[in-house]
Enzyme design. Structure first.
Site, mmCIF file in Angstrom:
data_model
loop_
_atom_site.group_PDB
_atom_site.id
_atom_site.type_symbol
_atom_site.label_atom_id
_atom_site.label_comp_id
_atom_site.label_asym_id
_atom_site.label_seq_id
_atom_site.Cartn_x
_atom_site.Cartn_y
_atom_site.Cartn_z
ATOM 1 N N ALA A 1 0.832 -1.208 0.000
ATOM 2 C CA ALA A 1 0.000 0.000 0.000
ATOM 3 C C ALA A 1 0.869 1.263 0.000
ATOM 4 C CB ALA A 1 -0.924 -0.001 1.211
ATOM 5 N N GLU A 2 1.927 1.239 0.805
ATOM 6 C CA GLU A 2 2.822 2.411 0.846
ATOM 7 C C GLU A 2 3.473 2.627 -0.520
ATOM 8 O OE1 GLU A 2 5.031 2.782 5.004
ATOM 9 O OE2 GLU A 2 4.595 0.694 4.479
ATOM 10 N N TYR A 3 3.854 1.503 -1.131
ATOM 11 C CA TYR A 3 4.463 1.574 -2.461
ATOM 12 C C TYR A 3 3.469 2.191 -3.452
ATOM 13 C CZ TYR A 3 6.447 -0.047 -6.888
ATOM 14 O OH TYR A 3 6.952 -0.102 -8.163
ATOM 15 N N ASP A 4 2.229 1.696 -3.392
ATOM 16 C CA ASP A 4 1.203 2.179 -4.322
ATOM 17 C C ASP A 4 0.964 3.688 -4.189
ATOM 18 O OD1 ASP A 4 0.925 -0.311 -5.316
ATOM 19 O OD2 ASP A 4 -0.881 -0.816 -4.159
ATOM 20 N N LYS B 1 22.481 -32.396 -15.496
ATOM 21 C CA LYS B 1 21.019 -32.481 -15.542
ATOM 22 C C LYS B 1 20.513 -33.434 -14.480
ATOM 23 C CE LYS B 1 19.324 -30.829 -19.417
ATOM 24 N NZ LYS B 1 18.437 -30.578 -20.169
ATOM 25 N N LYS C 1 20.534 -24.396 -12.516
ATOM 26 C CA LYS C 1 20.174 -24.270 -13.930
ATOM 27 C C LYS C 1 18.676 -23.995 -14.003
ATOM 28 C CE LYS C 1 20.719 -26.586 -18.390
ATOM 29 N NZ LYS C 1 19.453 -26.142 -18.906
ATOM 30 N N GLU D 1 26.064 -23.088 -10.242
ATOM 31 C CA GLU D 1 24.837 -22.282 -10.152
ATOM 32 C C GLU D 1 23.652 -23.181 -10.468
ATOM 33 O OE1 GLU D 1 25.265 -18.585 -12.773
ATOM 34 O OE2 GLU D 1 27.119 -19.690 -13.076
ATOM 35 N N CYS E 1 -4.992 -44.976 -39.020
ATOM 36 C CA CYS E 1 -6.222 -44.757 -39.755
ATOM 37 C C CYS E 1 -5.783 -44.623 -41.210
ATOM 38 C CB CYS E 1 -6.881 -43.459 -39.282
ATOM 39 S SG CYS E 1 -8.077 -42.801 -40.451
ATOM 40 N N CYS F 1 -12.904 -40.235 -37.918
ATOM 41 C CA CYS F 1 -13.629 -40.313 -39.197
ATOM 42 C C CYS F 1 -14.355 -41.641 -39.371
ATOM 43 C CB CYS F 1 -12.664 -40.088 -40.355
ATOM 44 S SG CYS F 1 -11.535 -41.471 -40.613
ATOM 45 N N TYR G 1 23.428 -13.829 -15.401
ATOM 46 C CA TYR G 1 24.605 -14.632 -15.072
ATOM 47 C C TYR G 1 25.856 -14.329 -15.888
ATOM 48 C CZ TYR G 1 22.172 -17.720 -18.423
ATOM 49 O OH TYR G 1 21.482 -18.216 -19.490
ATOM 50 N N ASP H 1 15.131 -23.289 -15.479
ATOM 51 C CA ASP H 1 14.529 -23.791 -16.707
ATOM 52 C C ASP H 1 13.713 -22.686 -17.360
ATOM 53 O OD1 ASP H 1 13.998 -25.518 -18.674
ATOM 54 O OD2 ASP H 1 12.650 -26.815 -17.542
ATOM 55 N N GLU I 1 18.725 -15.524 -17.614
ATOM 56 C CA GLU I 1 17.587 -16.408 -17.864
ATOM 57 C C GLU I 1 16.274 -15.723 -17.491
ATOM 58 O OE1 GLU I 1 18.766 -19.011 -19.208
ATOM 59 O OE2 GLU I 1 17.225 -20.578 -19.143
ATOM 60 N N ARG J 1 17.473 -15.367 -27.241
ATOM 61 C CA ARG J 1 18.612 -16.127 -27.747
ATOM 62 C C ARG J 1 18.459 -16.448 -29.248
ATOM 63 N NH1 ARG J 1 19.822 -21.590 -28.426
ATOM 64 N NH2 ARG J 1 22.055 -21.985 -28.411
ATOM 65 N N SER K 1 25.067 -22.915 -26.369
ATOM 66 C CA SER K 1 24.394 -23.705 -25.354
ATOM 67 C C SER K 1 25.443 -24.440 -24.521
ATOM 68 C CB SER K 1 23.456 -24.661 -26.073
ATOM 69 O OG SER K 1 22.759 -25.399 -25.138
ATOM 70 N N CYS L 1 -11.408 -45.549 -36.765
ATOM 71 C CA CYS L 1 -10.839 -44.280 -36.330
ATOM 72 C C CYS L 1 -11.875 -43.488 -35.527
ATOM 73 C CB CYS L 1 -10.398 -43.473 -37.554
ATOM 74 S SG CYS L 1 -9.896 -41.799 -37.147
ATOM 75 N N CYS M 1 -8.855 -38.261 -43.638
ATOM 76 C CA CYS M 1 -9.352 -38.158 -42.261
ATOM 77 C C CYS M 1 -9.083 -36.750 -41.742
ATOM 78 C CB CYS M 1 -8.655 -39.189 -41.379
ATOM 79 S SG CYS M 1 -9.005 -38.976 -39.624
HETATM 80 S S1 IVH Z 1 25.404 -20.434 -18.993
HETATM 81 C C1 IVH Z 1 27.597 -20.737 -23.068
HETATM 82 N N1 IVH Z 1 24.171 -20.381 -16.641
HETATM 83 O O1 IVH Z 1 20.730 -23.437 -19.766
HETATM 84 C C2 IVH Z 1 26.941 -20.635 -21.737
HETATM 85 N N2 IVH Z 1 22.960 -21.130 -18.536
HETATM 86 O O2 IVH Z 1 21.820 -25.695 -21.328
HETATM 87 C C3 IVH Z 1 25.475 -20.864 -21.728
HETATM 88 N N3 IVH Z 1 20.651 -21.767 -18.093
HETATM 89 O O3 IVH Z 1 21.021 -21.765 -22.846
HETATM 90 C C4 IVH Z 1 24.676 -20.465 -20.604
HETATM 91 N N4 IVH Z 1 20.684 -21.310 -15.931
HETATM 92 O O4 IVH Z 1 19.197 -20.965 -21.170
HETATM 93 C C5 IVH Z 1 24.078 -20.660 -17.958
HETATM 94 N N5 IVH Z 1 23.212 -20.281 -14.544
HETATM 95 C C6 IVH Z 1 23.115 -20.552 -15.842
HETATM 96 C C7 IVH Z 1 21.917 -21.036 -16.417
HETATM 97 C C8 IVH Z 1 21.884 -21.317 -17.780
HETATM 98 C C9 IVH Z 1 19.958 -21.743 -16.949
HETATM 99 C C10 IVH Z 1 20.146 -22.217 -19.402
HETATM 100 C C11 IVH Z 1 20.424 -21.265 -20.551
HETATM 101 C C12 IVH Z 1 21.297 -22.045 -21.505
HETATM 102 C C13 IVH Z 1 20.967 -23.455 -21.146
HETATM 103 C C14 IVH Z 1 22.132 -24.362 -21.486
#
Ligand code: IVH
Length: 662
Positions: free
Chosen positions: A35-38, A312, A116, A114, A422, A407, A224, A118, A172, A137, A83, A404, A427
């Site tokens: 509220a204060e922010y608003d 992963k 990762k 770090e 089918c 159809c 990052y 998604d 990201e 990207r 990537s 099917c 179809c």
């Molecule tokens: S480094 C060349 N750092 O993962 C270096 N990527 O599998 C590429 N991602 O395309 C990125 N967290 O979309 C990096 N802490 C992080 C990340 C990160 C998520 C994603 C990013 C990248 C993909 C690679």
């Protein structure tokens, strides 16, 4: 006098609001109530409304100022956004560590681990402390300008404190679980199909044509990388993360400097166990060698750095009950049994369906309707059934229908094949799927031609083959439900634009079994035209990389079929691209120029240099000849340098290349 004080008040309000936005959105440590922010925000809005001449783009009121757009402009990256290679288990991480240690030959070094996230990577460019452009990207070399949308992300600072005149923050863009769930709940109410995962939802939001849509989807941005002129600015990754955080970016606090493999493994195991407690989805841990000098020594492969890897996490599993099994008809007529599940959250996402592939798979699993099963979700793949956990008390077997479900046509399972199909080529289910595939993003990219429109076009008989898309008229479109003049005109414009899509897209769009995006690209590059591919026999087709007997037979069969030949002719008449323009782009800074690279460059890895030359329209070849325009030489050049001198070809170094690229 009055103007001066108003200006002052505006500036103070902006600074205060920025500070509280940073505390709230970046640090998760609010100091004042909403509220204060608003109240302060409203005061600023009022003052700016009274003094429009004082409004600036970096004002906190201006996040959602942009207008809806027609599309996005393509912009090349300052250096490729590549990537990462994956390590799918601990052994592969060990292997990565071994390789790094070997290549660094006994030097001591550190890793940074770090989470990762998604999401989607994005490059945010700042000039004189202000965010002036954000680029997705894209294919890694060229992305899309989504600045107006990125401005709506509250953790993306519009203004930063920095001595750097110009820099780029890469990071990201994600959709937190809460926003994702809220969005899907809303979509369900509106009877719209839900997003499969936060990543897809974030992608949709970031590319929304209307910035207010992006704003409502509550994305977040984690930085990052910090680059200046396309290169890392600090000597270590850790340092740049700290610098980004200090500038006001959201940098994930769940990061750790690790002395070696043991600490990395500990970090990975810790977060694999705690991943569900996070407010956003992660699919692993990113490991990077900390020192930029050592990163350069390790270099890059064509696709990814050798100094980093993505560890992963394995797929997530849960058990639930199969309430029913229904079949779906795909674009090749294949009937796929799909399990309807009692809703269950797997890795933070509610799952209600899982594919069972085919009859053999159902037999292998021994699964029946009513059973409790284990399901698995990995990344954005549709969940699958792993095994039966407990047979249902009133279980009943699934039988593949003889007709099917769409159809009513005959369903046949050929000898030696797992799939039931089918066989009615008309179809509507098959047709709808093939038209949707043809029009899809990444294929022919006909914006606006989504499932709802395709449904109507096929049901009304306006589209009986994908070629009919190009004969559609304004009047025909206007007869459809919920179709206004403006949208109809736009769709026709988008259809028209699709005629220019390059050959690999057209090939992919044809829907030849086993010919997806990648194979289509290879075929186009190998044979150069659709006619050459259509006429090639199987042996010739197999000369293309990755094309084996299965793929070549499928291609032959496709072009042998008279209906398909007719389709191809009609698409030719419609003016689609049948020839493959080889990679070289015209108009780039290096258009038409041929380079040869020799020796080790001070900063750029060879692949990176190559990619940058190519994205500026140039070509890189392996040997020096009279046709070579420049030889790019680094330390320890080979005989190519002598050859260049013999032929009088200009020899340049990395700085000259960078100057040419500008
Ligand atoms: S480094 C060349 N750092 O993962 C270096 N990527 O599998 C590429 N991602 O395309 C990125 N967290 O979309 C990096 N802490 C992080 C990340 C990160 C998520 C994603 C990013 C990248 C993909 C690679």
């Amino acid at each position: 006098m009055r103007a001066k004080t108003v200006e002052r008040e505006i500036e103070e309000l902006r600074d205060t609001l920025r500070r509280h936005e940073h505390l709230y959105y970046v640090l998760d440590q609010p100091e004042i109530s909403d509220a204060e922010y608003d109240v302060m925000m409203r005061r600023l809005q009022q003052l700016e409304a009274e003094h429009p001449e004082l409004v600036t783009a970096d004002s906190p009121t201006q996040r959602v100022g942009g207008k809806p757009r027609e599309g996005f402009v393509k912009v090349p990256h300052s250096s490729p956004m590549l990537s990462l290679d994956n390590a799918l288990n601990e052994e592969e991480l060990r292997e990565f560590d071994r390789r790094v240690r070997d290549l660094l030959d006994g030097q001591s070094f550190e890793y940074v681990a770090e989470l990762k996230l998604d999401g989607l990577s994005m490059a945010a460019h700042y000039r004189d402390g202000r965010m002036h452009q954000s680029i997705t990207r894209g294919d890694g070399l060229v992305g899309e300008d989504v600045t107006e949308n990125a401005r709506t992300i509250r953790s993306m600072p519009l203004k930063v404190k920095s001595d750097l005149a110009a820099f780029e923050a890469r990071g990201e863009t994600i959709m937190p679980r809460r926003s994702f769930e809220k969005l899907n709940a809303e979509r369900e109410k509106q009877q719209l199909p839900p997003f499969a995962n936060p990543r897809n939802a974030a992608a949709g939001a970031l590319r929304a044509l209307e910035p207010s849509v992006t704003a409502s989807r509550q994305l977040e941005y984690f930085a990052y990388f910090l680059l200046v002129d396309g290169r890392f600015y600090y000597e270590s990754h850790w340092e740049s993360l700290d610098a980004l955080a200090k500038m006001g970016f959201k940098v994930n606090p769940r990061r750790k400097k690790c002395a070696g493999l043991a600490e990395l493994l500990e970090f990975c195991r810790e977060w694999e166990g705690k991943r569900e407690s996070l407010p956003y989805e992660i699919d692993g841990v990113v490991v990077k060698v900390d020192s930029v000098r050592q990163q350069q020594a390790l270099g890059w492969t064509a696709k990814a750095p050798r100094w980093a890897i993505a560890f992963k996490f394995p797929a997530q599993q849960r058990s639930t009950t199969i309430e029913n099994i229904e079949v779906q008809v795909g674009r090749t007529g294949t009937l796929t049994p799909v399990a309807h599940l009692a809703p269950v959250t797997v890795g933070g996402v509610t799952v209600t369906r899982a594919t069972l592939h085919n009859e053999d798979e159902i037999a292998r699993l021994g699964v029946e309707i009513g059973d409790e099963v284990l399901i698995e979700r990995s990344g954005d793949v549709i969940p699958k059934v792993v095994r039966v956990v407990k047979q249902g008390a009133e279980r009943r077997p699934f039988r593949m229908p003889k007709h099917c479900p769409v159809c009513g046509g005959e369903v046949v399972r050929e000898e030696g094949e797992a799939a039931s199909r089918c066989i009615n080529t008309n179809c509507p289910a098959r047709l709808k799927e093939s038209v949707s595939h043809f029009a899809a993003r990444g294929v022919m990219d006909i914006d606006g031609m989504g499932d709802v429109l395709v449904d109507q076009l096929v049901s009304r008989g306006l589209v009986k083959s994908v070629a009919d898309i190009y004969d559609l008229t304004l009047d025909q479109l206007l007869e459809l439900e919920r179709m206004g003049q403006k949208s109809a005109e736009k769709i026709l414009k988008n259809i028209d634009a699709s005629r220019k899509r390059p050959l690999p897209r057209v090939l992919n769009g044809l829907g030849i079994p086993f010919v997806g995006e990648r194979t289509a690209q290879i075929l186009a590059e190998t044979f150069g035209s659709l006619d050459a591919i259509a006429q090639a026999d199987e042996e010739v087709l197999q000369q293309a990389e990755e094309v084996g007997p299965k793929v070549s037979e499928s291609i032959r069969q496709f072009f042998h079929e008279p209906r398909n030949r007719e389709l191809v002719e009609r698409l030719r008449q419609a003016g689609l691209t049948f020839e493959h323009a080889m990679r070289q782009k015209t108009g780039g800074a290096l258009a038409g120029k041929t380079f040869v690279i020799t020796g080790t460059l001070p900063n750029l890895a060879r692949e990176e240099a190559k990619a940058r030359i190519e994205s500026a329209g140039g070509k890189v070849t392996g040997s020096v000849s009279k046709k070579t325009d420049y030889v790019l030489a680094g330390a320890d050049p080979g005989s190519k340098l002598d050859k260049a001198n013999q032929l009088g070809i200009p020899v340049i170094g990395e700085p000259e290349l960078l100057a040419l690229l500008k």
